[in-house]
Design an enzyme around this catalytic site. Structure first.
Site, PDB file in Angstrom:
ATOM      1  N   ASP A   5     -13.952  29.368 -31.496  1.00 47.40           N
ATOM      2  CA  ASP A   5     -13.386  28.629 -31.634  1.00 47.40           C
ATOM      3  C   ASP A   5     -12.800  28.396 -29.887  1.00 47.40           C
ATOM      4  OD1 ASP A   5     -11.747  26.070 -32.688  1.00 47.40           O
ATOM      5  OD2 ASP A   5     -12.810  27.273 -35.017  1.00 47.40           O
ATOM      6  N   ASP A  65     -11.130  22.840 -30.963  1.00 46.44           N
ATOM      7  CA  ASP A  65     -10.108  22.576 -31.856  1.00 46.44           C
ATOM      8  C   ASP A  65      -9.258  21.138 -31.343  1.00 46.44           C
ATOM      9  OD1 ASP A  65      -8.835  23.128 -34.780  1.00 46.44           O
ATOM     10  OD2 ASP A  65      -7.057  22.930 -33.235  1.00 46.44           O
ATOM     11  N   GLU A  98     -14.482  19.055 -31.884  1.00 44.00           N
ATOM     12  CA  GLU A  98     -13.874  19.154 -33.184  1.00 44.00           C
ATOM     13  C   GLU A  98     -12.797  17.512 -33.006  1.00 44.00           C
ATOM     14  OE1 GLU A  98     -10.902  20.054 -36.481  1.00 44.00           O
ATOM     15  OE2 GLU A  98      -9.885  20.016 -35.145  1.00 44.00           O
ATOM     16  N   HIS A 115     -13.914  24.403 -42.815  1.00 40.65           N
ATOM     17  CA  HIS A 115     -12.790  25.411 -43.777  1.00 40.65           C
ATOM     18  C   HIS A 115     -11.737  24.065 -44.059  1.00 40.65           C
ATOM     19  CE1 HIS A 115     -11.926  24.558 -39.615  1.00 40.65           C
ATOM     20  NE2 HIS A 115     -10.400  25.159 -39.664  1.00 40.65           N
ATOM     21  N   ASP A 116     -12.369  23.141 -43.585  1.00 36.14           N
ATOM     22  CA  ASP A 116     -10.619  21.484 -43.937  1.00 36.14           C
ATOM     23  C   ASP A 116     -11.147  21.091 -44.998  1.00 36.14           C
ATOM     24  OD1 ASP A 116      -9.201  22.652 -41.613  1.00 36.14           O
ATOM     25  OD2 ASP A 116     -10.055  21.882 -40.209  1.00 36.14           O
TER      26      ASP A 116
HETATM   27  C1  NOJ Z   1      -8.777  21.615 -37.226  1.00 41.74           C
HETATM   28  C2  NOJ Z   1      -8.573  23.200 -37.742  1.00 41.74           C
HETATM   29  O1  NOJ Z   1      -9.959  22.600 -38.535  1.00 41.74           O
HETATM   30  C3  NOJ Z   1      -7.599  23.387 -38.425  1.00 41.74           C
HETATM   31  O2  NOJ Z   1      -7.949  23.999 -39.781  1.00 41.74           O
HETATM   32  C4  NOJ Z   1      -6.390  23.321 -38.120  1.00 41.74           C
HETATM   33  O3  NOJ Z   1      -5.163  23.613 -39.157  1.00 41.74           O
HETATM   34  C5  NOJ Z   1      -5.789  22.332 -37.078  1.00 41.74           C
HETATM   35  N1  NOJ Z   1      -6.891  22.060 -36.416  1.00 41.74           N
HETATM   36  C6  NOJ Z   1      -4.751  23.105 -36.445  1.00 41.74           C
HETATM   37  O4  NOJ Z   1      -5.172  23.522 -34.881  1.00 41.74           O
END
Ligand code: NOJ
Length: 545
Positions: free
Chosen positions: A118, A220, A283, A344-345
């Site tokens: 990441d 990210d 992302e 993971h989100d």
């Molecule tokens: C995206 C990430 O996938 C997430 O887990 C994170 O909380 C936010 N960006 C902030 O970095």
């Protein structure tokens, strides 16, 4: 990697050589997202670590993936579990040391697995020495490294911008009398990418890890990298309804997807292009047409801007077919597609569409055109784990409780076996272990030829073996109330994928008269003469002319 060598040996013809010269590992391989905190703990602190990943590499090799992407393991106060970085070129002691990372790179490469990490460029932790400096005074040399603004005359924030995790995106700093901007938590101040020193420092971070042998980055929150300099209020979002995240009350007109972002991505790409065969993944949760611009106007942006649309599309054949069509036809010439079903989100796949359909979804993900990313635990069909109030860890859930925004349920420990804590840790796991772990774990599924794990392994093997699946073209074939069917073609190879998205038996119109069944989601050869698909079943056939 043995498999790739074999792949190459089997295809010696001119066409193959011509067509394959330009195929990279991140195109015909499959990526596995690994969430280090929850993969494997080796020191009994209840949190996964790098040594744990190294210990489990043979599992990943046998699964048949090409690369792992590691969520953050950098030093961090963990306000957002590693997405608040306080040192970019190190390893948080929770996860081990730099030597553990080096060991992991070497061990992964030795078994033919690439390592993607990441990269969090939008914000640091408020404990990062850069921010500590920056907030010291308005005249500090690092003041401009972050986004500072004066209050309005009445002392209120400079505008109405909202934090993704609830509340205003501006936090007042009493000592220096200004507000700083944070797209996420107030512990995650946004870096100012308009400052050339910031950019240079971040490029050095990339080089640090590239020199250590990483094979690429997942970048990210790239769509948040810049904010409009004038700082006008964001307009209201007419589609906002009670129950949606508070941040969605406003359209992010001035805080997302700003034009300068593309220049920054190009610069990042230039850094990684100095190294051979590296991948850059972005992302960005954006509508398809905008997402496509993240490939770069000359394909000099992301190799793979993550395509998250399958996660939000209705699980119906027509909706999925329309999405595939829209995505395929929007792709710029030469751009490589990709598909994601979980991360993971977001709520886990089996919780969103049910365990039976999760098998069909696995077949879809691994037979579509483009690089698939599998989220840790999906290969054994893990579901969201309910988190009791007193064990909530996610700051989003803490800030905005009760709306189901919390991400703890999808980040619970990997289920390895039926022993204590599912073999994840000898200590108290940082999040609860799924109560189902005795019936659903890797060890059990590895011994069951019909398990979800067996299905993933079979699909991954098939994808590696069949060029039509890994690099072939895509042709829609049929779509109905229940069925989605498409062909994948490579030279004279034609594979037909037929998916039953319903819980009824169906007789697809496109059933092949003479086709060899290569794979079914049920893992059973079965009697196919009746031309039907069982409920929640998918099949891949080889078509013969
Ligand atoms: C995206 C990430 O996938 C997430 O887990 C994170 O909380 C936010 N960006 C902030 O970095």
């Amino acid at each position: 990697m043995e498999v790739r060598t074999k792949f190459r040996r089997d295809h010696r013809d001119e066409d193959f050589v011509m067509n394959h010269r330009l195929i990279s590992w991140w195109q015909d391989g499959v990526i596995y997202q690994l969430y280090p905190r929850s993969f494997q703990d080796t020191n009994g602190d209840g949190i996964g670590d790098l040594a744990g990943i190294t210990n489990r590499l043979s599992y990943l090799r046998d699964l048949g993936i090409e690369a792992i992407w590691l969520s953050p393991f950098f030093p961090s106060p963990m306000a957002d579990f590693g997405y608040d970085v306080s040192e970019y070129c190190g390893v948080d002691p929770t996860f081990g040391a730099l030597t553990d990372f080096d060991d992991l790179v070497t061990a992964a490469h030795n078994v033919g697995i690439k390592l993607i990490i990441d990269f969090v460029p939008n914000h640091t932790s408020d404990q990062h020495p850069w921010f500590v400096e920056s907030r010291r005074s308005r005249f500090n040399s690092k003041r401009d490294w972050y986004v500072w603004r004066d209050p309005k005359p009445d002392g209120s924030p400079p505008n109405n911008w909202l934090s993704e995790f609830g509340g205003p995106a501006w936090t007042f700093d009493h000592r220096s009398g200004q507000y700083y901007y944070h797209a996420y938590l107030k512990q995650q101040p946004d870096l100012n990418w308009r400052n050339s020193d910031v950019r240079e420092m971040m490029f050095d971070v990339l080089r640090f890890w590239l020199d250590r042998g990483v094979d690429g980055f997942r970048v990210d929150a790239i769509h948040h990298l810049y904010e409009d300099q004038e700082g006008a209020d964001n307009p209201p979002n007419p589609a906002w309804r009670e129950g949606m995240a508070p941040a969605r009350r406003l359209l992010r007109k001035y805080t997302m997807d700003q034009p300068e972002t593309h220049e920054a991505i190009r610069d990042i790409r230039r850094v990684i292009d100095r190294y051979s065969e590296r991948v850059l993944i972005g992302e960005a949760y954006l509508p398809i047409e905008i997402l496509m611009t993240y490939y770069g106007s000359r394909l000099d942006g992301f190799h793979l801007p993550f395509n998250f649309h399958l996660m939000s599309t209705l699980w119906k054949p027509n909706d999925i077919a329309a999405l595939i069509q829209a995505y395929e036809s929007a792709l710029p010439a030469g751009a490589w597609p990709n598909w994601v079903l979980g991360n993971h989100d977001r709520s886990r796949l089996a919780s969103r569409i049910g365990s039976a359909q999760a098998r069909v979804a696995a077949m879809l993900l691994l037979t579509l055109r483009g690089t698939p990313t599998i989220y840790q635990g999906e290969e054994i069909g893990m579901t969201d784990v309910p988190i009791p109030q007193d064990r909530v860890r996610d700051p989003w859930e803490k800030n905005v409780p009760g709306l189901g925004l919390g991400r703890d349920p999808v980040r619970t420990p990997m289920l390895w076996d039926g022993c204590t804590n599912a073999g994840f840790s000898n200590g108290q796991p940082w999040l609860p272990v799924s109560p189902n772990f005795r019936d659903q774990n890797v060890e059990l599924q590895a011994g069951d030829p019909c398990s979800m794990l067996a299905l993933y392994r079979a699909l991954l093997t098939l994808r590696r073996r069949e060029s039509a699946l890994s690099i072939g073209g895509y042709e829609p074939v049929d779509v109905s109330e229940s069925v989605l069917a498409y062909e994948r073609r490579y030279n004279d190879q034609r594979l037909l994928v037929v998916l039953n998205l319903s819980a009824d038996t169906v007789h697809p119109r496109c059933w092949p008269i003479s086709g060899e069944l290569l794979q079914s989601t049920s893992m059973q050869p079965g009697d196919r003469s009746g031309g039907h698909l069982a409920p929640d079943e998918g099949c891949v056939f080889r078509l013969q002319d």
